[in-house]
Design a protein around this motif. Structure first.
Motif, PDB file in Angstrom:
ATOM      1  N   ILE A 145       0.806  -1.218   0.000  1.00 23.71           N
ATOM      2  CA  ILE A 145       0.000   0.000   0.000  1.00 23.71           C
ATOM      3  C   ILE A 145       0.843   1.274   0.000  1.00 23.71           C
ATOM      4  O   ILE A 145       0.293   2.366  -0.164  1.00 23.71           O
ATOM      5  CB  ILE A 145      -0.960   0.038   1.208  1.00 23.71           C
ATOM      6  N   GLN A 146       2.158   1.133   0.115  1.00 25.91           N
ATOM      7  CA  GLN A 146       3.006   2.320   0.167  1.00 25.91           C
ATOM      8  C   GLN A 146       2.934   3.139  -1.122  1.00 25.91           C
ATOM      9  O   GLN A 146       3.048   4.367  -1.103  1.00 25.91           O
ATOM     10  CB  GLN A 146       4.461   1.914   0.437  1.00 25.91           C
ATOM     11  N   ASN A 147       2.734   2.441  -2.248  1.00 24.61           N
ATOM     12  CA  ASN A 147       2.726   3.133  -3.537  1.00 24.61           C
ATOM     13  C   ASN A 147       1.322   3.415  -4.067  1.00 24.61           C
ATOM     14  O   ASN A 147       1.168   3.850  -5.210  1.00 24.61           O
ATOM     15  CB  ASN A 147       3.494   2.292  -4.569  1.00 24.61           C
ATOM     16  N   LEU A 148       0.306   3.163  -3.247  1.00 33.16           N
ATOM     17  CA  LEU A 148      -1.066   3.425  -3.682  1.00 33.16           C
ATOM     18  C   LEU A 148      -1.402   4.894  -3.496  1.00 33.16           C
ATOM     19  O   LEU A 148      -0.965   5.533  -2.535  1.00 33.16           O
ATOM     20  CB  LEU A 148      -2.046   2.558  -2.881  1.00 33.16           C
ATOM     21  N   ASP A 149      -2.192   5.421  -4.426  1.00 34.34           N
ATOM     22  CA  ASP A 149      -2.518   6.845  -4.414  1.00 34.34           C
ATOM     23  C   ASP A 149      -3.902   7.072  -3.815  1.00 34.34           C
ATOM     24  O   ASP A 149      -4.921   6.817  -4.461  1.00 34.34           O
ATOM     25  CB  ASP A 149      -2.472   7.388  -5.857  1.00 34.34           C
ATOM     26  N   GLY A 150      -3.950   7.535  -2.567  1.00 33.39           N
ATOM     27  CA  GLY A 150      -5.212   7.895  -1.951  1.00 33.39           C
ATOM     28  C   GLY A 150      -5.837   6.776  -1.143  1.00 33.39           C
ATOM     29  O   GLY A 150      -5.572   5.594  -1.348  1.00 33.39           O
ATOM     30  N   VAL A 151      -6.723   7.164  -0.223  1.00 39.05           N
ATOM     31  CA  VAL A 151      -7.346   6.206   0.671  1.00 39.05           C
ATOM     32  C   VAL A 151      -8.313   5.289  -0.065  1.00 39.05           C
ATOM     33  O   VAL A 151      -8.510   4.134   0.326  1.00 39.05           O
ATOM     34  CB  VAL A 151      -8.051   6.937   1.833  1.00 39.05           C
ATOM     35  N   GLY A 152      -8.936   5.788  -1.148  1.00 43.80           N
ATOM     36  CA  GLY A 152      -9.854   4.946  -1.910  1.00 43.80           C
ATOM     37  C   GLY A 152      -9.153   3.737  -2.502  1.00 43.80           C
ATOM     38  O   GLY A 152      -9.645   2.609  -2.426  1.00 43.80           O
ATOM     39  N   ALA A 153      -7.990   3.959  -3.088  1.00 43.88           N
ATOM     40  CA  ALA A 153      -7.205   2.868  -3.662  1.00 43.88           C
ATOM     41  C   ALA A 153      -6.716   1.933  -2.570  1.00 43.88           C
ATOM     42  O   ALA A 153      -6.672   0.708  -2.748  1.00 43.88           O
ATOM     43  CB  ALA A 153      -6.016   3.431  -4.444  1.00 43.88           C
TER      44      ALA A 153
END
Length: 207
Positions: free
Chosen positions: A81-89
């Motif tokens: 999750i470190q490279n995910l953009d935003g809380v939705g993702a």
């Protein structure tokens, strides 16, 4: 070449754990015999006692093994999750991974929940070792992103987990009845539904 003794021992212990987990989940600890566990694992009763001692210790070992798997999943998620953009993702990724994990480990999850059904709560030792650290970390991470208080965020996370577990415990037939779809299509529909419900719980707007 002969297999190393430790490899054979590890395989035997895993067979016993798998047999015990399935029987404990289906029948409960009180209605499961060590002889039945040995039969399911294809080993002697003496072998089961050799590796695990009593039924109570074997029961604890089965539950601890499940929490160990959950710990591994959380470690993987922290990296993913470190490279995910935003809380939705983040929510979508965690829910999909969590649901897939729970479905693959259906019987073990059922065993863990049986402890809650039988006793009304997870044991204090397991809560302190596994559950509280997990919810503390995820509450801080999600609460920071959402700007919510710790109590509210903790309850939201717990509600999301409860939803995932309930659907994960369903048989394939039940999910097909609920969705009106067959096989893999029903699983994907439930998975997507869990993502949308969690978004709604967290009041996350889809970009």
């Amino acid at each position: 070449m002969a297999r190393p003794a430790q490899a054979d021992a590890a395989l035997t212990k895993q067979k016993v754990l798998s047999s015990a987990s399935a029987l404990f989940a289906e029948l409960g600890e009180g209605n499961t015999s060590m002889r039945a566990i040995a039969g399911g694992a294809g080993v002697s009763l003496g072998t089961v006692h050799h590796y695990f001692g009593s039924k109570a210790k074997l029961y604890d070992a089965c539950i601890d093994a499940m929490y160990g798997e959950l710990g591994s999943l959380w470690s993987e998620l922290q990296n993913e999750i470190q490279n995910l953009d935003g809380v939705g993702a983040l929510v979508e990724h965690v829910i999909r991974r969590g649901f897939g994990f729970a479905r693959r480990n259906h019987m073990a999850i059922r065993l863990v929940m049986r402890e809650v059904v039988d006793h009304g709560e997870i044991s204090q030792a397991r809560r302190e070792q596994f559950v509280d650290p997990f919810f503390t970390r995820i509450t801080l991470a999600v609460g920071e992103l959402l700007g919510r208080g710790s109590v509210e965020t903790r309850l939201l996370c717990q509600s999301a987990v409860n939803l995932v577990v309930r659907y994960a415990l369903s048989s394939e037939r039940e999910l097909e009845i609920v969705t009106g779809l067959q096989g893999e299509a029903s699983m994907l529909a439930v998975e997507s539904h869990l993502v949308e419900v969690t978004r709604t719980l967290f009041e996350i707007k889809i970009n």
